[in-house]
Scaffold this motif. Structure first.
Motif: not given
Ligand code: FAD
Length: 485
Positions: A229-231, A64-67, A75-80
């Motif tokens: 990786t992908i996000s 998250d920190e990188l976004f 949360r717009d790009y990577f969900e878990y």
């Protein structure tokens, strides 16, 4: 505008590219494979999707920190999602246990199923949190190769707590002292394998690891591990980072004691700084072969490797969750085989990761994608074809016994990954999963630094440098490294 070149698009290489782009560098990444992610990749086999390597996701905030750094909402790009049941444990005598993420619920489960008083489990997890609280700021978040780390207030505090942090006993000794039930000792000893070490040798300090799962949380990315990786790869590209695939770097160019660029496919690329994300042992053999070699660091024993069977299984097993462990009946001998005999125990502990329990489209309806893995020694030229054949037979026999099935008749598709192919695909020395092992109490000090002390403008990140292997530590290595630039 300053320019940075990164060798390798492992998760730390991608993280470094994001951090440097945010700092204003113009960044290019050179990757030998045709895809990003290194060990954190995926494979599709006949209608089944498998995460190729890592399956356990902890310290999700580091992604998250990188976004956030890039000014985006993660949360717009990577969900878990957080796992409620972390792992299903199975023993040969029919005992089963669920490791619930809720500590009280887990401690009660242990008391009901194994008869070990709940307070022992709670106390073990409190101790794990204590080690984390005292050591993470020192060993995981900073360079060990800067004097300021050792004179920091955190360091001074930790010096007084060394005895309590488990440096003087092994993980197994500490767990034997704490618990009377051998199954629970085994369960807590298993955490040594999270960085490819041996619980009968590694210091009890590694009892820090359960806290990552129970205290800080185990997660599953909604689109599978590969989405880490992908996000991040997409994030990096959106920041203007340029990726060169199928571009194996031949050499880091050094002039007058300074890294000035790299050579790849006969071309020279120049830059202000160079970052290596490739495994350090193989890097010194290849792209740094002409430079001074840190012999002692390179000689350190490597972590264990893995033998993985990617099996498409045409049946649903409701007793299996995302993470499942079928324990060996002789754990000590299993590790003796891996680290001393450098072979595979006939009764190995079998780990089955089934992402289709969380993400049904990873397997056809009514089927499951079994990532079936056992810990094996790293590659020292053993007869792997023979070992893999034998191990496959033992693994299937064990699963048949413990899950009361006939697995062979259910396997629709199959592929195998062993230490040789791990090294071939990711350039990891001896196919070790986590760089150096942590089997002695000095291991943390004998990892390569995040910078070169001989060559200016040359930096390092990834699982084979400080602070160590695994996704969270690899991400931390990129952070520590970029903070120095
Ligand atoms: P790597 O993934 O090692 O990638 C390095 C990249 O550099 C590769 O893409 C390679 O092609 C590239 N490269 C190498 N040489 C060159 C060159 N000369 N030129 C250009 N490119 C080059 N961790 C967890 O946290 N949880 C788990 O559950 C877990 N399970 C694992 C299971 C398996 C089977 C494996 C293999 C690993 C597991 N790990 C796990 C460990 C984790 O995958 C690694 O620690 C982490 O992914 C390492 O990332 P890295 O940045 O060091 O790069």
């Amino acid at each position: 505008i300053k320019k940075a070149l990164i060798i390798g698009s492992g998760i730390a290489g991608i993280a470094a590219s994001i951090r440097l782009a945010v700092k204003g560098y113009q960044v290019e990444v050179f990757e030998a494979n045709s895809y990003p992610g290194g060990k954190l990749s995926q494979t599709d086999i006949g209608g089944y999707r498998f995460d190729a390597g890592p399956s356990l996701f902890t310290e999700s905030h580091l992604v998250d920190e990188l976004f956030i750094l890039a000014g985006k909402n993660p949360r717009d790009y990577f969900e878990y999602q957080k796992l409620e049941a972390i792992c299903q444990y199975f023993w040969e005598d029919g005992k089963r246990l669920t490791a619930w993420s809720d500590i009280d619920r887990f401690a009660e489960e242990v008391e009901t199923k194994l008869g070990e008083p709940a307070k022992h489990t709670r106390e073990a997890l409190r101790q794990s949190a204590y080690i984390f609280q005292h050591l993470a700021p020192l060993f995981m978040e900073r360079s060990l190769h800067r004097l300021s780390t050792w004179t920091s207030p955190q360091a001074l505090q930790s010096y007084f707590k060394m005895g309590k942090l488990g440096i003087f006993s092994t993980m197994n000794q500490a767990n034997e002292k704490r618990f009377s039930n051998p199954k629970l000792i085994q369960l807590f000893n298993r955490y040594a394998t999270y960085n490819g070490s041996d619980p009968y040798q590694t210091p009890a300090t590694l009892n820090i690891i359960p806290h990552l799962e129970f205290g800080r949380g185990a997660y599953f990315p909604k689109k599978g591990m590969h989405d880490i990786t992908i996000s991040l790869f997409h994030l990096s590209k959106s920041l203007g980072v340029k990726f060169h695939f199928e571009s194996k770097v031949d050499e880091i160019l050094v002039e007058n004691g300074k890294a000035v660029g790299l050579s790849c496919k006969g071309k020279r690329f120049l830059a202000d700084i160079v970052i290596n994300n490739m495994d350090m042992v193989n890097a010194y053999k290849t792209i740094l072969h002409a430079q001074k070699q840190p012999k002692r660091l390179l000689k350190q024993p490597k972590s264990s490797s893995a033998l993985i069977f990617y099996w498409g299984v045409k049946k649903n097993f409701p007793e299996l969750g995302l993470h499942n462990i079928l324990f060996s009946d002789d754990y000590k001998e299993e590790f003796n085989c891996i680290f001393k005999k450098r072979s595979i125990h006939p009764d190995p502990t079998v780990y089955i990761n089934v992402t289709s329990t969380m993400k049904p489209d990873d397997a056809p309806a009514g089927c499951m994608n079994w990532f079936t893995m056992i810990n094996v020694p790293n590659n020292q030229g053993q007869d792997w074809d023979g070992l893999v054949n034998e191990a496959r037979w033992h693994v299937i026999a064990k699963i048949n016994r413990m899950l009361k099935t006939d697995l062979e008749s259910l396997i629709e598709v199959e592929e195998t990954l062993d230490p040789r192919s791990i090294e071939l695909k990711t350039s990891s020395a001896h196919g070790a999963l986590y760089g150096n092992s942590s089997n002695n109490r000095f291991a943390a000090f004998l990892r390569h630094a995040n910078f070169s002390s001989d060559i200016k403008n040359l930096y390092f990140c990834g699982g084979s440098v400080h602070p160590g292997g695994g996704i969270p530590l690899s991400l931390m290595s990129a952070k520590i490294m970029c903070d120095m630039v």
